[in-house]
Design an enzyme around this catalytic site. Structure first.
Site, PDB file in Angstrom:
ATOM      1  N   HIS A 153     102.636  75.176  32.177  1.00 16.57           N
ATOM      2  CA  HIS A 153     103.853  74.438  31.783  1.00 16.57           C
ATOM      3  C   HIS A 153     104.071  73.288  32.764  1.00 16.57           C
ATOM      4  O   HIS A 153     104.204  73.530  33.972  1.00 16.57           O
ATOM      5  CB  HIS A 153     105.072  75.366  31.804  1.00 16.57           C
ATOM      6  CG  HIS A 153     104.947  76.491  30.833  1.00 16.57           C
ATOM      7  ND1 HIS A 153     105.419  76.423  29.535  1.00 16.57           N
ATOM      8  CD2 HIS A 153     104.370  77.716  30.945  1.00 16.57           C
ATOM      9  CE1 HIS A 153     105.149  77.554  28.903  1.00 16.57           C
ATOM     10  NE2 HIS A 153     104.506  78.353  29.738  1.00 16.57           N
ATOM     11  N   ASP A 208     100.170  80.329  33.665  1.00 17.70           N
ATOM     12  CA  ASP A 208     101.534  80.361  33.116  1.00 17.70           C
ATOM     13  C   ASP A 208     102.546  79.902  34.164  1.00 17.70           C
ATOM     14  O   ASP A 208     103.702  80.329  34.145  1.00 17.70           O
ATOM     15  CB  ASP A 208     101.898  81.753  32.572  1.00 17.70           C
ATOM     16  CG  ASP A 208     103.095  81.688  31.603  1.00 17.70           C
ATOM     17  OD1 ASP A 208     103.434  80.589  31.145  1.00 17.70           O
ATOM     18  OD2 ASP A 208     103.689  82.751  31.338  1.00 17.70           O
ATOM     19  N   HIS A 260      96.472  77.812  30.819  1.00 20.70           N
ATOM     20  CA  HIS A 260      97.861  78.017  30.326  1.00 20.70           C
ATOM     21  C   HIS A 260      98.833  77.507  31.375  1.00 20.70           C
ATOM     22  O   HIS A 260      99.061  78.169  32.396  1.00 20.70           O
ATOM     23  CB  HIS A 260      98.124  79.496  30.046  1.00 20.70           C
ATOM     24  CG  HIS A 260      99.479  79.758  29.471  1.00 20.70           C
ATOM     25  ND1 HIS A 260      99.679  80.506  28.327  1.00 20.70           N
ATOM     26  CD2 HIS A 260     100.712  79.378  29.862  1.00 20.70           C
ATOM     27  CE1 HIS A 260     100.961  80.560  28.052  1.00 20.70           C
ATOM     28  NE2 HIS A 260     101.625  79.877  28.980  1.00 20.70           N
ATOM     29  N   HIS A 263     101.688  83.704  22.187  1.00 20.50           N
ATOM     30  CA  HIS A 263     102.609  84.460  23.044  1.00 20.50           C
ATOM     31  C   HIS A 263     102.745  85.807  22.344  1.00 20.50           C
ATOM     32  O   HIS A 263     103.441  85.921  21.333  1.00 20.50           O
ATOM     33  CB  HIS A 263     103.958  83.752  23.198  1.00 20.50           C
ATOM     34  CG  HIS A 263     104.869  84.501  24.117  1.00 20.50           C
ATOM     35  ND1 HIS A 263     105.184  84.075  25.380  1.00 20.50           N
ATOM     36  CD2 HIS A 263     105.490  85.701  23.968  1.00 20.50           C
ATOM     37  CE1 HIS A 263     105.968  84.974  25.965  1.00 20.50           C
ATOM     38  NE2 HIS A 263     106.175  85.963  25.124  1.00 20.50           N
ATOM     39  N   HIS A 290      98.436  85.272  28.571  1.00 22.49           N
ATOM     40  CA  HIS A 290      99.099  86.005  29.657  1.00 22.49           C
ATOM     41  C   HIS A 290      99.297  87.488  29.325  1.00 22.49           C
ATOM     42  O   HIS A 290     100.412  87.998  29.269  1.00 22.49           O
ATOM     43  CB  HIS A 290     100.427  85.362  30.068  1.00 22.49           C
ATOM     44  CG  HIS A 290     101.327  84.899  28.972  1.00 22.49           C
ATOM     45  ND1 HIS A 290     101.711  85.688  27.915  1.00 22.49           N
ATOM     46  CD2 HIS A 290     101.945  83.708  28.777  1.00 22.49           C
ATOM     47  CE1 HIS A 290     102.505  84.991  27.131  1.00 22.49           C
ATOM     48  NE2 HIS A 290     102.670  83.804  27.611  1.00 22.49           N
ATOM     49  N   LYS A 335      99.734  76.513  19.602  1.00 27.43           N
ATOM     50  CA  LYS A 335     100.411  77.632  20.264  1.00 27.43           C
ATOM     51  C   LYS A 335     101.401  78.302  19.323  1.00 27.43           C
ATOM     52  O   LYS A 335     102.250  77.639  18.727  1.00 27.43           O
ATOM     53  CB  LYS A 335     101.154  77.100  21.502  1.00 27.43           C
ATOM     54  CG  LYS A 335     101.980  78.129  22.248  1.00 27.43           C
ATOM     55  CD  LYS A 335     101.118  79.151  22.996  1.00 27.43           C
ATOM     56  CE  LYS A 335     101.955  80.280  23.558  1.00 27.43           C
ATOM     57  NZ  LYS A 335     102.186  80.213  24.974  1.00 27.43           N
TER      58      LYS A 335
HETATM   59  O1  DOR Z   1     107.890  83.348  31.921  1.00 26.60           O
HETATM   60  C1  DOR Z   1     107.693  82.512  31.052  1.00 26.60           C
HETATM   61  N1  DOR Z   1     108.089  81.231  31.195  1.00 26.60           N
HETATM   62  N2  DOR Z   1     107.080  82.898  29.941  1.00 26.60           N
HETATM   63  C2  DOR Z   1     106.947  82.074  28.894  1.00 26.60           C
HETATM   64  O2  DOR Z   1     106.409  82.481  27.909  1.00 26.60           O
HETATM   65  C3  DOR Z   1     107.538  80.713  28.924  1.00 26.60           C
HETATM   66  C4  DOR Z   1     107.665  80.215  30.274  1.00 26.60           C
HETATM   67  C5  DOR Z   1     108.538  78.974  30.373  1.00 26.60           C
HETATM   68  O3  DOR Z   1     108.324  78.034  29.606  1.00 26.60           O
HETATM   69  O4  DOR Z   1     109.402  78.929  31.254  1.00 26.60           O
HETATM   70 ZN    ZN Z   2     103.676  80.138  29.182  1.00 26.81          ZN
END
Ligand code: DOR
Ligand code: ZN
Length: 344
Positions: free
Chosen positions: A15, A247, A13, A136, A174, A99
């Site tokens: 970003h 995450d 997971h 999520h 998460h 997702k």
């Molecule tokens: O803390 C987070 N940041 N939780 C999420 O679900 C998305 C993520 C983000 O994309 O910044």
């Molecule tokens: Zn995330």
């Protein structure tokens, strides 16, 4: 144990953002992980296989020379994702999961699902194809307290969904509560969960005692100690249902240190060292390889990585910041502090 060698881990997971931000962060993950499941919450979101293939190309182009890191792509489910999109995703060989963001739950989730009943045929197609749905897991109802949103999601969304689609593969992403850890532990083997390093290391005091610390604000939000203990127990239990998902979510310093700061903790640059610290606290370093390197590939039907990494008990200082996009900085979690483990 002063040294520990693991099959190279994966991040289930992550970003990475896009453009300049992608170029700033992708090397951190590529330096330690073999593969990562890439979140699709860009603006606009990655809702089609065609967009996922193009994003995959941009990630490969942003990698440091010689990197063998493999991005595993996901699609962002909307109220109108057609079942045919799942067939295209499966045939691409590049998209590994879909997702679910409940609309409004977190960063860039405005195009998310307003009601899962709109997606029933598409979810049936996912179950049929054996492709995981990553969730999520928080409700977004105004009257539900932010600390309860994950537990209420289990009752109102996840349980009915699994009753309608008993063969669907689900990753509860998460997880942050005892309720989620216990739910997943007793569910069939088609249900798994990722756990972040920050939810294993910290409870909500870390974010709120002695001042409000925006770099610890993430979603789902840090919970009380009882929940952190339940997560540590699940992650170190040896159960194949729990695996590593950082995450790691980069935001510019100015977007975090703001009167309305963004959710997300940046952990990619020291991810495996943070997990080692948490597992050591639980006296369970021997369980780290299963969690970090074996359980995820097994759930996704992929082989484990073929090479390894070695962690040694050598302290490292986490930098105060890293360069990000538009001349901004990213502040990593535990910036300026010392970690007891380093990659050899
Ligand atoms: O803390 C987070 N940041 N939780 C999420 O679900 C998305 C993520 C983000 O994309 O910044
Ligand atoms: Zn995330």
């Amino acid at each position: 144990m002063d040294e520990i060698t693991l099959i190279r881990p994966d991040d289930w997971h992550l970003h990475l953002r896009d453009g300049e931000a992608l170029k700033a962060v992708v090397g951190h993950t590529a330096a330690q992980m073999g593969r990562a499941i890439i979140m699709p919450n860009l603006t606009p979101p990655i809702t089609t296989t065609e967009q996922a293939i193009a994003y995959h190309q941009r990630i490969l182009a942003a990698l440091p020379a010689g990197s063998r890191f493999e991005p595993l792509m996901t699609l962002y489910l909307t109220d109108t994702t057609p079942p045919e999109e799942i067939e295209r995703a499966v045939n691409s060989g590049i998209v590994k999961a879909v997702k679910l963001y409940p609309a409004g739950a977190t960063t860039n989730s405005a195009s998310g699902v307003t009601d899962l009943s709109h997606c029933d045929d598409t979810i049936a197609a996912l179950a049929e194809a054996g492709m995981p749905l990553l969730m999520h897991g928080e409700v977004t109802d105004n009257e539900i307290d932010i600390f309860d949103r994950e537990a209420v999601f289990i009752e109102r969304v996840l349980t009915p969904l699994l009753a309608r689609h008993p063969t669907l593969k689900v990753v509860f992403e998460h997880i942050t509560t005892q309720q989620a850890a216990e739910f997943v532990a007793q569910a069939p083997d088609t249900v798994a969960a990722t756990i972040t390093a920050h939810h294993l290391l910290f409870n909500r005091n870390k974010m709120l005692v002695g001042g409000i610390r925006p770099h610890y604000y993430c979603l789902p939000i840090l919970k009380r100690e009882q929940h952190r203990q339940a997560l540590l127990k699940a992650a170190t239990s040896g159960s194949g249902k729990f695996f590593l998902g950082t995450d790691s979510a980069p935001h510019a310093q100015s977007a975090k240190e703001s009167s309305c700061g963004c959710a997300g903790a940046y952990t990619a640059s020291t991810a495996i060292e943070l997990y080692a610290t948490a597992f050591e606290e639980a006296g369970a370093l021997a369980a780290l390889e299963g969690f970090a390197s074996l359980n995820g590939p097994r759930f996704y039907g992929l082989p484990p990585n073929r090479d390894s990494i070695t962690l040694s008990r050598r302290s490292q200082s986490i930098p105060a910041s890293y360069p990000y996009a538009q001349g901004e900085a990213i502040i990593p979690l535990l910036a300026g502090e010392t970690l007891g483990w380093s990659i050899s």
